[in-house]
Design a protein around this motif. Structure first.
Motif, short mmCIF file in Angstrom:
data_model
loop_
_atom_site.label_atom_id
_atom_site.label_comp_id
_atom_site.label_asym_id
_atom_site.label_seq_id
_atom_site.Cartn_x
_atom_site.Cartn_y
_atom_site.Cartn_z
N CYS A 51 -6.75 0.37 12.77
CA CYS A 51 -6.62 0.10 11.33
C CYS A 51 -5.22 -0.43 11.05
CB CYS A 51 -6.90 1.35 10.54
SG CYS A 51 -8.56 2.03 10.81
N LEU A 52 -4.90 -0.65 9.78
CA LEU A 52 -3.58 -1.12 9.38
C LEU A 52 -2.66 0.09 9.32
CD1 LEU A 52 -2.15 -3.78 8.49
CD2 LEU A 52 -2.64 -3.11 6.13
N GLY A 53 -1.87 0.28 10.40
CA GLY A 53 -1.04 1.47 10.51
C GLY A 53 0.21 1.40 9.64
N PRO A 54 0.96 2.49 9.57
CA PRO A 54 2.20 2.54 8.79
C PRO A 54 3.19 1.46 9.22
CG PRO A 54 1.53 4.75 9.44
CD PRO A 54 0.66 3.79 10.21
N GLY A 55 3.72 0.76 8.26
CA GLY A 55 4.70 -0.29 8.53
C GLY A 55 4.10 -1.61 8.96
N GLN A 56 2.79 -1.66 9.16
CA GLN A 56 2.16 -2.89 9.61
C GLN A 56 1.78 -3.78 8.41
OE1 GLN A 56 -1.14 -1.77 12.09
NE2 GLN A 56 0.16 -1.48 13.91
N SER A 57 1.70 -5.07 8.68
CA SER A 57 1.32 -6.03 7.65
C SER A 57 0.08 -6.78 8.09
CB SER A 57 2.47 -7.02 7.40
OG SER A 57 2.11 -7.98 6.42
N ILE A 74 0.88 -1.18 0.00
CA ILE A 74 0.00 0.00 0.00
C ILE A 74 0.91 1.22 0.00
CG2 ILE A 74 -1.81 1.24 1.22
CD1 ILE A 74 -2.63 -1.41 2.49
N LYS A 75 0.94 1.92 -1.13
CA LYS A 75 1.81 3.09 -1.27
C LYS A 75 1.06 4.20 -1.99
CE LYS A 75 5.15 1.05 -3.52
NZ LYS A 75 6.46 0.78 -4.16
N ASN A 76 1.26 5.42 -1.52
CA ASN A 76 0.65 6.59 -2.16
C ASN A 76 -0.87 6.43 -2.31
OD1 ASN A 76 3.25 7.74 -2.48
ND2 ASN A 76 3.52 6.62 -4.41
N THR A 77 -1.46 5.93 -1.24
CA THR A 77 -2.91 5.73 -1.18
C THR A 77 -3.39 4.89 -2.37
OG1 THR A 77 -2.97 7.99 -0.30
CG2 THR A 77 -5.08 6.94 -0.68
N ALA A 78 -2.71 3.76 -2.57
CA ALA A 78 -3.09 2.83 -3.64
C ALA A 78 -2.52 1.45 -3.30
CB ALA A 78 -2.58 3.31 -4.99
N TYR A 79 -3.21 0.42 -3.83
CA TYR A 79 -2.70 -0.95 -3.71
C TYR A 79 -1.77 -1.22 -4.90
CZ TYR A 79 -6.64 -1.44 -0.49
OH TYR A 79 -7.54 -1.26 0.54
N THR A 116 -1.13 -17.71 -1.17
CA THR A 116 -1.39 -16.87 -0.01
C THR A 116 -0.94 -15.44 -0.31
OG1 THR A 116 -1.07 -18.75 1.49
CG2 THR A 116 -0.89 -16.54 2.45
N VAL A 117 -1.75 -14.47 0.14
CA VAL A 117 -1.47 -13.05 -0.10
C VAL A 117 -1.53 -12.31 1.23
CG1 VAL A 117 -2.15 -10.94 -1.31
CG2 VAL A 117 -2.42 -13.17 -2.43
N SER A 118 -0.57 -11.38 1.41
CA SER A 118 -0.60 -10.48 2.57
C SER A 118 -0.39 -9.05 2.07
CB SER A 118 0.47 -10.87 3.59
OG SER A 118 1.75 -10.81 3.02
N TRP A 119 -0.88 -8.09 2.84
CA TRP A 119 -0.78 -6.66 2.47
C TRP A 119 0.08 -5.95 3.51
CZ3 TRP A 119 -4.81 -9.81 1.54
CH2 TRP A 119 -5.41 -9.76 0.27
N VAL A 120 0.97 -5.08 3.05
CA VAL A 120 1.83 -4.33 3.95
C VAL A 120 1.66 -2.84 3.65
CG1 VAL A 120 3.81 -4.58 2.38
CG2 VAL A 120 4.19 -4.00 4.79
N ASN A 121 1.52 -2.05 4.72
CA ASN A 121 1.27 -0.61 4.58
C ASN A 121 2.60 0.15 4.53
OD1 ASN A 121 0.32 2.00 4.61
ND2 ASN A 121 -0.77 1.85 6.56
N ARG A 122 2.90 0.75 3.36
CA ARG A 122 4.11 1.54 3.20
C ARG A 122 3.81 3.05 3.27
NH1 ARG A 122 7.77 -2.37 4.11
NH2 ARG A 122 7.67 -4.06 2.55
N ASP A 123 2.56 3.38 3.57
CA ASP A 123 2.16 4.80 3.65
C ASP A 123 2.38 5.33 5.07
OD1 ASP A 123 1.54 5.72 1.19
OD2 ASP A 123 -0.60 5.29 1.29
N ASN A 124 2.16 6.66 5.19
CA ASN A 124 2.25 7.31 6.50
C ASN A 124 0.90 7.45 7.16
OD1 ASN A 124 5.06 7.66 6.32
ND2 ASN A 124 4.80 9.54 5.11
#
Length: 206
Positions: A81-87, A30-35, A47-55
Motif C-alpha cells: 500500500c502507500l506507506g508512511p512518507g511515500q508519494s 494524507i494526514k490524520n486518516t483523511a485527505y 496533475t495531482v499526486s498524493w503523499v502519505n503523512r500518516d504513520n
C-alpha cells in the motif's frame, strides 16, 4: 499610361486568438486518516499526486477504477500500500468532471476532485486600414506622359559698378605719380649720361 488618380491599400482586420492554459501540479496530503483537502477543484490538464503523512498505510482508489495508487495493496495487512512518507504516482486529468475516490485500507476516507475546462485568454490584434492617395502633378489631354523642360538659369549680370569718386581720384593720382616718376628717372639718366660724356671729352661743354 492612364493617369493614376489614387491608390488604396486596405489591410483587413486580423484577429489572432491564442489560448493560454498553463497546466499546474497539485499535491493532496494524507494526514490524520483523511485527505487534505478532501475536495479540490482543478483544471483539465492539471496533475495531482498524493503523499502519505500518516504513520499507517493508505491507498488512493478512484470509485470509477480509472486510478489506483496501490493496485496490489492488501488492505488487511497494509502490504504493497502507500506507506508512511511515500508519494503516489502523479495523475494527469485530461477530462472534465467530478472524480471521487476512497482508501481501501480505511473505507471511511473519501475525497473528490472536480476537473473544469481551463480558462482561456484571447489576444486580438487589429491592423489599422491605411489609405494612400498620391496627388497628380501632370496634366495632359493625351494618354502619353508630358515632359516639361525647365528654363535654364540666367547668367550673372556683367554690368559695371560705379566706384566712389574717392577711389577714382586715388586711381588718377596713382597714374600721374607713375608718369612723374618715369619723367624724373629719364631726366636723371640723361643728366648722368651728359656728365660722363663731358668728362671723356666727347661732348664739348658750353
Amino acid at each position: 499610361m492612364r493617369r493614376l488618380a489614387g491608390a488604396a491599400l486596405v489591410l483587413g482586420a486580423i484577429v489572432l486568438s491564442s489560448v493560454s492554459a498553463r497546466a499546474n501540479t497539485f499535491t493532496v496530503e494524507i494526514k490524520n486518516t483523511a485527505y487534505v483537502p478532501a475536495d479540490r477543484t482543478i483544471a483539465r490538464g492539471d496533475t495531482v499526486s498524493w503523499v502519505n503523512r500518516d504513520n499507517t498505510a493508505h491507498t488512493v482508489t478512484f470509485d470509477d477504477g480509472s486510478f489506483d495508487s496501490s493496485p496490489s495493496c492488501v488492505p488487511l495487512t497494509g502490504v504493497n500500500c502507500l506507506g508512511p512518507g511515500q508519494s503516489s504516482a502523479p495523475h494527469t486529468f485530461n477530462e472534465t468532471g467530478t472524480f471521487t475516490y476512497h482508501c481501501r485500507v480505511h473505507n471511511t476516507m473519501t475525497g473528490a476532485l472536480t476537473v473544469e475546462a481551463p480558462v482561456t485568454s484571447t489576444t486580438s490584434t487589429t491592423v489599422a486600414t491605411t489609405t494612400t492617395s498620391p496627388s497628380s502633378t501632370t496634366t495632359s489631354s493625351s494618354d502619353e506622359p508630358t515632359v516639361t523642360q525647365a528654363s535654364l538659369p540666367s547668367p550673372p549680370s556683367t554690368s559695371h559698378v560705379a566706384l566712389p569718386k574717392s577711389i577714382n581720384n586715388a586711381r588718377h593720382e596713382d597714374d600721374m605719380r607713375a608718369w612723374t616718376l618715369a619723367a624724373v628717372a629719364i631726366a636723371g639718366a640723361t643728366t648722368i649720361a651728359g656728365i660722363v660724356l663731358v668728362r671723356r671729352g666727347r661732348v664739348p661743354f658750353g
